[in-house]
Design a protein around this motif. Structure first.
Motif, PDB file in Angstrom:
ATOM      1  N   VAL A 180       2.017  10.273  12.239  1.00 18.48           N
ATOM      2  CA  VAL A 180       1.246   9.387  11.352  1.00 18.48           C
ATOM      3  C   VAL A 180      -0.252   9.645  11.515  1.00 18.48           C
ATOM      4  O   VAL A 180      -0.999   9.604  10.543  1.00 18.48           O
ATOM      5  CB  VAL A 180       1.542   7.867  11.533  1.00 18.48           C
ATOM      6  CG1 VAL A 180       2.883   7.509  10.982  1.00 18.48           C
ATOM      7  CG2 VAL A 180       1.381   7.425  12.941  1.00 18.48           C
ATOM      8  N   MET A 196      -2.490  10.799   8.343  1.00 14.58           N
ATOM      9  CA  MET A 196      -3.554   9.935   7.822  1.00 14.58           C
ATOM     10  C   MET A 196      -4.935  10.514   8.087  1.00 14.58           C
ATOM     11  O   MET A 196      -5.820  10.412   7.257  1.00 14.58           O
ATOM     12  CB  MET A 196      -3.407   8.578   8.508  1.00 14.58           C
ATOM     13  CG  MET A 196      -4.101   7.463   7.830  1.00 14.58           C
ATOM     14  SD  MET A 196      -3.200   6.884   6.396  1.00 14.58           S
ATOM     15  CE  MET A 196      -4.291   5.568   5.886  1.00 14.58           C
ATOM     16  N   VAL A 250      -0.102   4.097   3.395  1.00 12.37           N
ATOM     17  CA  VAL A 250      -0.131   5.155   4.410  1.00 12.37           C
ATOM     18  C   VAL A 250       0.544   6.423   3.876  1.00 12.37           C
ATOM     19  O   VAL A 250       0.030   7.528   4.030  1.00 12.37           O
ATOM     20  CB  VAL A 250       0.540   4.688   5.723  1.00 12.37           C
ATOM     21  CG1 VAL A 250       0.737   5.846   6.691  1.00 12.37           C
ATOM     22  CG2 VAL A 250      -0.290   3.599   6.374  1.00 12.37           C
ATOM     23  N   THR A 267      -1.396   9.841   3.183  1.00  5.39           N
ATOM     24  CA  THR A 267      -0.953  11.014   3.922  1.00  5.39           C
ATOM     25  C   THR A 267      -0.744  12.193   2.975  1.00  5.39           C
ATOM     26  O   THR A 267      -1.117  13.323   3.274  1.00  5.39           O
ATOM     27  CB  THR A 267       0.375  10.699   4.638  1.00  5.39           C
ATOM     28  OG1 THR A 267       0.139   9.651   5.563  1.00  5.39           O
ATOM     29  CG2 THR A 267       0.907  11.907   5.372  1.00  5.39           C
ATOM     30  N   TRP A 291      -7.870   2.008   6.511  1.00  6.23           N
ATOM     31  CA  TRP A 291      -6.554   2.065   7.153  1.00  6.23           C
ATOM     32  C   TRP A 291      -6.480   3.115   8.243  1.00  6.23           C
ATOM     33  O   TRP A 291      -5.550   3.124   9.048  1.00  6.23           O
ATOM     34  CB  TRP A 291      -5.477   2.363   6.107  1.00  6.23           C
ATOM     35  CG  TRP A 291      -5.379   1.260   5.109  1.00  6.23           C
ATOM     36  CD1 TRP A 291      -5.892   1.245   3.847  1.00  6.23           C
ATOM     37  CD2 TRP A 291      -4.778  -0.020   5.311  1.00  6.23           C
ATOM     38  NE1 TRP A 291      -5.639   0.045   3.240  1.00  6.23           N
ATOM     39  CE2 TRP A 291      -4.958  -0.749   4.115  1.00  6.23           C
ATOM     40  CE3 TRP A 291      -4.103  -0.618   6.386  1.00  6.23           C
ATOM     41  CZ2 TRP A 291      -4.483  -2.049   3.971  1.00  6.23           C
ATOM     42  CZ3 TRP A 291      -3.630  -1.892   6.226  1.00  6.23           C
ATOM     43  CH2 TRP A 291      -3.814  -2.594   5.040  1.00  6.23           C
ATOM     44  N   VAL A 339      -4.314   2.852  11.952  1.00  8.59           N
ATOM     45  CA  VAL A 339      -3.215   3.805  12.100  1.00  8.59           C
ATOM     46  C   VAL A 339      -3.403   4.630  13.371  1.00  8.59           C
ATOM     47  O   VAL A 339      -2.453   4.856  14.124  1.00  8.59           O
ATOM     48  CB  VAL A 339      -3.107   4.732  10.861  1.00  8.59           C
ATOM     49  CG1 VAL A 339      -2.232   5.939  11.160  1.00  8.59           C
ATOM     50  CG2 VAL A 339      -2.533   3.961   9.689  1.00  8.59           C
TER      51      VAL A 339
END
Ligand SMILES: Nc1ncnc2c1ncn2[C@@H]1O[C@H](COP(=O)(O)OP(=O)(O)OP(=O)(O)O)[C@@H](O)[C@H]1O
Ligand SMILES: [Mg+2]
Lengths: 235, 287
Positions: free
Chosen positions: B24, B28, B166, B170, B186, B190
């Motif tokens: 993640v 991100m 997200v 991404t 965000w 994250v």
């Protein structure tokens, strides 16, 4: 509504836009025509605030007499700019419905299209609403990209070659949608190589060459000079 | 053999938790966090220090240490990583690698290289009868909690608006901004969350693995292979590959012990030849 004043943009050292000045008035559909590499996509990305990752820009962009040149892309979107990128920008990791629901509804914009209206206008999107966005056909993806910004209530749509590579039937359908959108008071800046199509939907046209606006044409001029323009555009 | 497979799944749980966070974060921020292993190690040391210096037991450490390190991750992202992301990716490579070495050495200076003892929580000291064999209760707990954690993250990613943002950010960060979403807002949480997951794995590891400054560095190489196998940026891929790699290396240990060290990398090479974007990766990830 939209005013662009001496906008220049660079990719590293290479200049792609040279002092572009133009305006789009409320309720108009204005097209931007120009050869491959003329800078049409660069111009739309600059208006959206998305050029920053590639290079610098100078000049000003204002929307409703407010200078938005310094605003981040998401703020511009919330001011009522709706972006339909040249590759349609449909997310593979989002379902069709999530693609529609992703952008937040703008405050004080046009009347946002509720999901129900989107589905009534584009039945294939309802049928495939649980499928990944990129499982749609090219035409359906274009519909999705358009519906997505209509749902936010954007006041000015920036559409980058929405008809490229699509069948005549779908091109016609997109023309209908644009006319319908215009009737509802939405303004559109349309990048379009298909000048014939452009003359049927738009009010005015700018011709962009090597990063400069070289001519401003009305529909009659475009019709008169259609052959010359097509030849110039290399189509 | 079944028991060995179970061992593999338990080992895979750690890979999955670490790969999930790494994935993640990479998705991100576009940052390969080379300090991820160091935060796993800090998680384990956090549990050790909590017990040793403050008398706080495993359960409290499991609740407390991950959020604390997550906050440290948030500070790190705000102060450094955020400034480096617009530059060449190499800067964040160097930064996170340097950070990993610094963190390791700081811990080494305090506690030396030898492993610190950490007891199992007494509630989970026994064994569980799994029908075909009995198995240490703590290991069963680790497997269950990891699976639950991965499922929870997956549900958040697939069922909530945050998860949708997200995923969108991404896949296409710039476009997502152009559609009116403040992606930058965000990024920090994250990153913090990814770090907290690594710390969570670290706390879980403390009672069953050697707690020493190099425990993260040893593990993270395999985790990178896991992320590559699963497909860079693919969350589901990293979790699935985590458990699969755990299983494969455990069974490899049993059947071809000579290859056990490199089996994972052979697997990685085969997967890459077959699918260059990884099992669940998409070609777009390369753009
Ligand atoms: N990412 C990039 N890096 C460097 N130069 C670029 C980049 N993108 C575009 N250019 C250059 O900028 C100029 C304008 O490109 P742009 O994509 O805006 O043209 P366009 O009018 O949209 O063309 P097309 O009709 O092919 O879509 C071209 O000379 C192009 O080579
Ligand atoms: Mg273009």
């Amino acid at each position: 509504m939209l005013r662009v004043d001496r906008l220049s943009a660079w990719y590293g050292e290479a200049q792609a836009l040279r002092e572009v000045s133009m305006r789009v008035d409320e309720g108009e559909i204005v097209t931007l025509v120009g050869r491959n590499g003329a800078g049409k996509t660069t111009l739309l990305r600059c208006l959206m605030g998305l050029h920053g990752t590639y290079g610098r820009t100078t000049g000003t962009v204002s929307l409703f007499d407010e200078d938005i040149s310094g605003l981040a892309p998401h703020r511009r979107a919330r001011h009522g700019l709706g972006f339909v990128p040249d590759d349609r920008g449909v997310y593979a990791t989002l379902s069709v419905e999530e693609n529609l629901l992703l952008p937040p509804v703008t405050k004080g914009g046009q009347e946002p299209w509720p999901l129900k209206r989107v589905y009534e206008t584009f039945p294939p999107l309802r049928e495939r609403r649980r499928f990944p966005g990129t499982k749609l056909s090219g035409g359906e993806q274009q519909m999705l990209a358009l519906a997505r910004v209509l749902r936010t209530g954007a006041r000015l749509l920036l559409c980058d070659e929405p008809t490229e590579g699509l069948s005549p039937l779908i091109v016609q359908q997109i023309g209908e949608i644009l006319r319908e959108v215009k009737a509802a008071g939405v303004t559109v800046l349309l990048v379009e190589q298909n000048v014939h199509f452009a003359a049927t939907v738009a009010d005015r046209h700018y011709l962009l060459a090597e990063g400069r606006i070289v001519e401003s044409l009305d529909n009659d001029q475009v019709r008169e000079r259609e052959h010359e323009l097509l030849e110039y555009l290399g189509i | 053999m079944l028991q060995q497979a179970f061992n593999g799944l338990v080992g895979g749980a750690f890979y999955a938790l670490l790969a999930l966070g790494l994935s993640v974060i990479f998705g991100m921020l576009g940052v390969v966090n080379l300090a991820h292993g160091a935060f796993y190690m800090l998680g384990a040391f956090g549990a050790f220090i909590a017990l040793d210096a403050f008398g706080l037991n495993f359960w409290i450490a499991l609740l407390l240490v991950p959020p604390l390190l997550g906050v440290a991750g948030i500070v790190l992202e705000r102060l450094f990583i955020r400034r480096l992301t617009p530059l060449d990716p190499l800067y964040n490579f160097l930064f996170t690698f340097g950070l990993a070495l610094i963190l390791q050495d700081l811990v080494k200076r305090e506690y030396g290289v030898s492993s610190q003892p950490y007891p199992r929580p007494q509630e989970l000291d026994g064994t569980v009868d799994l029908g075909l064999f009995t198995y240490p209760a703590y290991q069963v707990f680790v497997l269950a909690v990891s699976v639950l954690m991965c499922v929870a993250v997956w549900l958040v990613l697939t069922r909530t608006r945050v998860g949708m943002i997200v995923r969108a950010a991404t896949e296409r960060p710039e476009l997502t901004r152009g559609l009116g979403i403040d992606v930058g807002r965000w990024v920090t949480p994250v990153f913090g969350f990814g770090i907290a997951l690594a710390a969570f794995a670290g706390v879980l590891a403390a009672p069953m693995r050697a707690v020493n400054p190099l425990m993260g560095a040893d593990l993270i190489i395999t985790v990178f292979a896991v992320v590559v196998i699963g497909g860079l940026g693919s969350v589901f891929g990293s979790v699935a590959a985590g458990f699969a790699v755990g299983l494969v290396s455990a069974l490899g240990n049993l059947y071809v012990p000579a290859l056990s060290q490199i089996l994972v990398f052979i697997l990685m090479a085969v997967v890459l030849l077959w699918r260059p974007a990884g099992l669940f990766g998409r070609e777009e990830a390369f753009r």
